[in-house]
Design a protein around this motif. Sequence first.
Motif, mmCIF file in Angstrom:
data_model
loop_
_atom_site.group_PDB
_atom_site.id
_atom_site.type_symbol
_atom_site.label_atom_id
_atom_site.label_comp_id
_atom_site.label_asym_id
_atom_site.label_seq_id
_atom_site.Cartn_x
_atom_site.Cartn_y
_atom_site.Cartn_z
ATOM 1 N N SER B 246 0.845 -1.188 0.000
ATOM 2 C CA SER B 246 0.000 0.000 0.000
ATOM 3 C C SER B 246 0.879 1.236 0.000
ATOM 4 N N TRP C 263 13.925 4.524 4.569
ATOM 5 C CA TRP C 263 13.734 4.787 5.997
ATOM 6 C C TRP C 263 12.406 4.150 6.384
ATOM 7 N N LEU D 256 4.357 7.336 1.741
ATOM 8 C CA LEU D 256 4.623 6.310 2.738
ATOM 9 C C LEU D 256 4.135 4.976 2.199
ATOM 10 N N THR D 257 5.042 4.032 2.066
ATOM 11 C CA THR D 257 4.637 2.737 1.517
ATOM 12 C C THR D 257 4.710 1.631 2.570
ATOM 13 N N ARG D 258 3.940 0.603 2.334
ATOM 14 C CA ARG D 258 4.062 -0.651 3.076
ATOM 15 C C ARG D 258 4.309 -1.730 2.042
ATOM 16 N N GLN D 259 5.459 -2.363 2.144
ATOM 17 C CA GLN D 259 5.867 -3.268 1.070
ATOM 18 C C GLN D 259 6.926 -4.212 1.612
ATOM 19 N N ALA D 260 6.792 -5.492 1.286
ATOM 20 C CA ALA D 260 7.844 -6.468 1.583
ATOM 21 C C ALA D 260 8.319 -6.440 3.042
ATOM 22 N N GLY D 261 7.382 -6.426 3.953
ATOM 23 C CA GLY D 261 7.748 -6.504 5.364
ATOM 24 C C GLY D 261 8.158 -5.192 5.990
ATOM 25 N N HIS D 262 8.100 -4.110 5.211
ATOM 26 C CA HIS D 262 8.534 -2.810 5.737
ATOM 27 C C HIS D 262 7.492 -1.727 5.485
ATOM 28 N N TRP D 263 7.450 -0.751 6.377
ATOM 29 C CA TRP D 263 6.723 0.488 6.123
ATOM 30 C C TRP D 263 7.771 1.597 6.085
ATOM 31 N N GLY D 264 7.470 2.657 5.366
ATOM 32 C CA GLY D 264 8.391 3.794 5.343
ATOM 33 C C GLY D 264 8.462 4.420 3.974
#
Lengths: 335, 335, 335, 335
Positions: B246, C263, D256-264
């Motif tokens: 997302s 980040w 701000l992305t949420r992708q592949a186990g990460h946000w940021g």
Amino acid sequence: MTSDLRIGIIGVGAMGADHAERVARRTSGARLVAVSDPDAARATALATALDGVQVIGDPLQLIAEVDAVIIASPGFAHAEQLMACLEHGKPVLCEKPLTMDAESALRVVEAEHKTGRSLIQVGFMRRFDPEYAALKQLLDSGDLGRTLLLHNVHRNKTVAETFRSEMIVRDSLVHEVDVARWLFDDEIARITVHAPKPTSLVGEGVLDPQLAIFEMAGGAIADVEVFVNFQVGYEVRCEAVAEKGSATIGLGVDVLTRQAGHWGGAVPDDFRVRFGPAYDIEVQRWVNAAASGGIDGPTAWDGYAAAAVCTAGVQSLTEGRPVEVELARRSEVLG
Amino acid sequence: MTSDLRIGIIGVGAMGADHAERVARRTSGARLVAVSDPDAARATALATALDGVQVIGDPLQLIAEVDAVIIASPGFAHAEQLMACLEHGKPVLCEKPLTMDAESALRVVEAEHKTGRSLIQVGFMRRFDPEYAALKQLLDSGDLGRTLLLHNVHRNKTVAETFRSEMIVRDSLVHEVDVARWLFDDEIARITVHAPKPTSLVGEGVLDPQLAIFEMAGGAIADVEVFVNFQVGYEVRCEAVAEKGSATIGLGVDVLTRQAGHWGGAVPDDFRVRFGPAYDIEVQRWVNAAASGGIDGPTAWDGYAAAAVCTAGVQSLTEGRPVEVELARRSEVLG
Amino acid sequence: MTSDLRIGIIGVGAMGADHAERVARRTSGARLVAVSDPDAARATALATALDGVQVIGDPLQLIAEVDAVIIASPGFAHAEQLMACLEHGKPVLCEKPLTMDAESALRVVEAEHKTGRSLIQVGFMRRFDPEYAALKQLLDSGDLGRTLLLHNVHRNKTVAETFRSEMIVRDSLVHEVDVARWLFDDEIARITVHAPKPTSLVGEGVLDPQLAIFEMAGGAIADVEVFVNFQVGYEVRCEAVAEKGSATIGLGVDVLTRQAGHWGGAVPDDFRVRFGPAYDIEVQRWVNAAASGGIDGPTAWDGYAAAAVCTAGVQSLTEGRPVEVELARRSEVLG
Amino acid sequence: MTSDLRIGIIGVGAMGADHAERVARRTSGARLVAVSDPDAARATALATALDGVQVIGDPLQLIAEVDAVIIASPGFAHAEQLMACLEHGKPVLCEKPLTMDAESALRVVEAEHKTGRSLIQVGFMRRFDPEYAALKQLLDSGDLGRTLLLHNVHRNKTVAETFRSEMIVRDSLVHEVDVARWLFDDEIARITVHAPKPTSLVGEGVLDPQLAIFEMAGGAIADVEVFVNFQVGYEVRCEAVAEKGSATIGLGVDVLTRQAGHWGGAVPDDFRVRFGPAYDIEVQRWVNAAASGGIDGPTAWDGYAAAAVCTAGVQSLTEGRPVEVELARRSEVLG
């Protein structure tokens, strides 16, 4: 089925009373059985509130009668009480400072060493904070390479008027001293404590804020702001900079609001919100270890080394120059 | 060396005056040469303040005399002015709405189609906002897979008391209609506008906030909160949810302060802070395109489709049920 | 000195084993004394690992022998086990669902009501999450005015292939049903479950993600995305929009890293990181309440109401239209 | 109607070519008419790409022929070119450094002073960055009380192997020198440049990162990390700590992305993303001022003072001790 560890607490001011309730209500495998305090009425009131707790006037007698001890008395009483714990072979969790100066702290280290056991744990609770623990794990994983720098911030909303410049070093900066030693796994070789022109919102002659520079024995550096009259609230932040990235903790993001022209969140008034869970974890893990007669956290040596750094820090603040930390050789003391 | 494009602006209320200053002071390759407004004094004041600008009473005459036109007049005047631009073959940037209803908008689309040229650009400035543009690029890259959902929020601090429930759909939600059509590259097939129990901080009978659900022709869905009396400030946020991740824009993080017990930042009072740069980019790119006789942004069809969705949205709000959007077949209209 | 509460756990799959360790190691005032599971080997292994725990084959016999019960068995077994707890007057913490359908859940509510006591607590652990609790406190304080809307997101990284469309409603959305009922302190009157075109990263015929709209009896509205194959990780977010501001929880900010061009922070793989502390608090508070013969959390009615909403939700998903929730009148059932 | 300012650019390497495009395409009221570069082919290619630009071999001749000059040549050529601008009375925007050392910089300051005009602006573009500008405005408002400390970070992803320890001071730290002088509105009295044990991801002998301490004449302090081989990307951050709060800029939050186990979000590779808008604003405002024969930004004195601080900084780095900054008395130089 193992029976609960019988805990006694010496000193039931704010910190000791907090630990008393923690042991009595939120700790598994432990039972608070005794408290001791020069203020007998305070001790009795606490014992009454927490079912099944005995008041023992003499702290040394308390030490003799319980399975394990938490020392939350004023710093000047620590040395004698710690020595008594060592004599009785009782595991002890001692709030900082270990003792009042590096010399007496070193004597405690040596006395413990002679017992051949690890009995003393110092109350540097930050090591148990989930964020600090995750940061330590990340740095130790090597994923970011070697750690090069720390940028730390320690801020209180306000402190009592009696809080003097030296106390900013000994009572506040001391936590940062332990954090730097722990995260770098290294001793501090040299310390500079800068005093910028103080905030006007502080009593005459108090140097607040301060900016400390720690030069580690292995060549890494930490800079630390300590500002105990920040007005805003309590804030402790740590950024570690390594060869391939950085990591920051202490951002304090939980409920995010949009209200009255602003977005953001609350800065807590004191350390209880920020480090309450850390204290819970610290005590639970110490109880688990003490049940086997040992400790699980910062050692007497850590308490001694922190004291030695703070002594040098106060000297740097006074003399306005970098000061080398005088530390006994660990291998000589601990064999 | 090419000479500057000679721009005329019709309507110099807040939006038009803003564009006038933009063209005169912050746009490369363009020169503001004429303005027209029923309020002659207002037009004259503006022309005087900006050196070298002529006031022309009749907007249709202005259209005849300049190289390219910006229409910032009230919506009811757009149809006639747009038709005049088409007749004179003048590139035109028209603030939304294209016209007052879907039928008249469709006639403008058809009239432009007959010219064989792309002359009309509609002022959906969000497409030029760097954050929206980056979001669009990310979604179109395919890195996150197909986009499945949008969660959008459009909030104003307050609006005038004259702002009625239908205007929330036609003047505020319309931007979200364009965003959804653009990000999904698809038409909206069905719209539901829910009206929760209104905030008490609004006039009797005004349904604020509203929650719209767009069902796209291709099966994706967007939910959109529009709340024009949010009290806090202006906030436009968009979260796109795709198969593998997302992305969210509109967080509004720039200067982060810690002050008076709070950390965070300011929520701006109105759209100028949030979308000022988007307007600058929109106008610069339109000028660049208009210099070659064309456009570079949302088309007349986009204006028509948005009007058709808003018409269905108002019906849904009134009747309390999902409403199918009636849209001409694009291939039939545009060949 | 009060003695510890003697706890028995029925069902020691993942959830029950987690609770077993929680009671045995991290809960004050409780002692795990018995477990029961159709898989005798699994029960024996757990009992051996945790000192002093008895295996009891018949769950109804376990209920008879302990002070308080945690039910973590499959949902179809709950009704009989709950009835047995009521007969024996034993406090019970029952994992959701209360029972398999609204009708049987209502019978449990009625049976408990006849006992004249509050014995059943349902395991909606989110109410104990510090962020949800802070959000609830903020909304109830009235500082933001009346709450108008919720925008919620519930995402899992992936689920088993056997997880069908209806289970997304009954096992995932059910938590959001409880959250909305609790935060608004109101029943859900109507539910719409939209199914956008599904992600391609899911088995044939599974409708994932889903977008549910709850219309509360009092006129507020919640929209909820449930996406159980989000690929990224576990994410539960809630934004409440009120008359004078909004509040968001679930941002998941702790250690912030800068690494490899990015980040940000980690999105956890499953609910354990996000809601581990909530389970700890839930069980500790339930133990404290159960020691006095009561509960401290969501009731059997909450379990029944959630089941009724999910039944309507599945119907909405199937029939593609809003469905009214059929709920017994609370005053008639509970007098 | 005023005619456009005729601009000439000396030096069309990366920075100069960037400015050339900026003047030609994104600046209002200016026209790029001439470029000069020792690499004639490079100059010709640029002139051809940008319509209507003349190539002039001799930079001093270019100065004579245009209305205003941008100097983006190598630092060693600046002194002569600046002197020529002063002789011809031409407004000039000079990229940093002003000249190669403090002495020659001071001579330029004195020469400009003799003209009785402000003709030289130095290219410290950060002052035009919207975030820095907002920070400056906040600090100057007095809302936070007096500013006490700055904590700054300047990081590059990587630099060329030829980039030596001293260049970290002269080319990177120099921006922070200007920021501290500007935000505090004060001179730097003493500088310490610490060199922790270097990252292993750098050539032999290069001291990277560095930690500089600026002690301001008025008693405030700034600590600055400069790390030019940070690997992650380009990051410039500034936290100002004042008596009643703090403010941080440079967080770099947009999409701000949420992708592949990460946000940021993304950390940009170089300064163009971070400071592109700052350069646009700098040049537009300089053009506006130059049209009236003046400047609107950092002065020759600012360039001189920065050079003096960097000279002391290099000495501190070499000698491992604090070094006093030798600065001419401003009142004596500028009367």
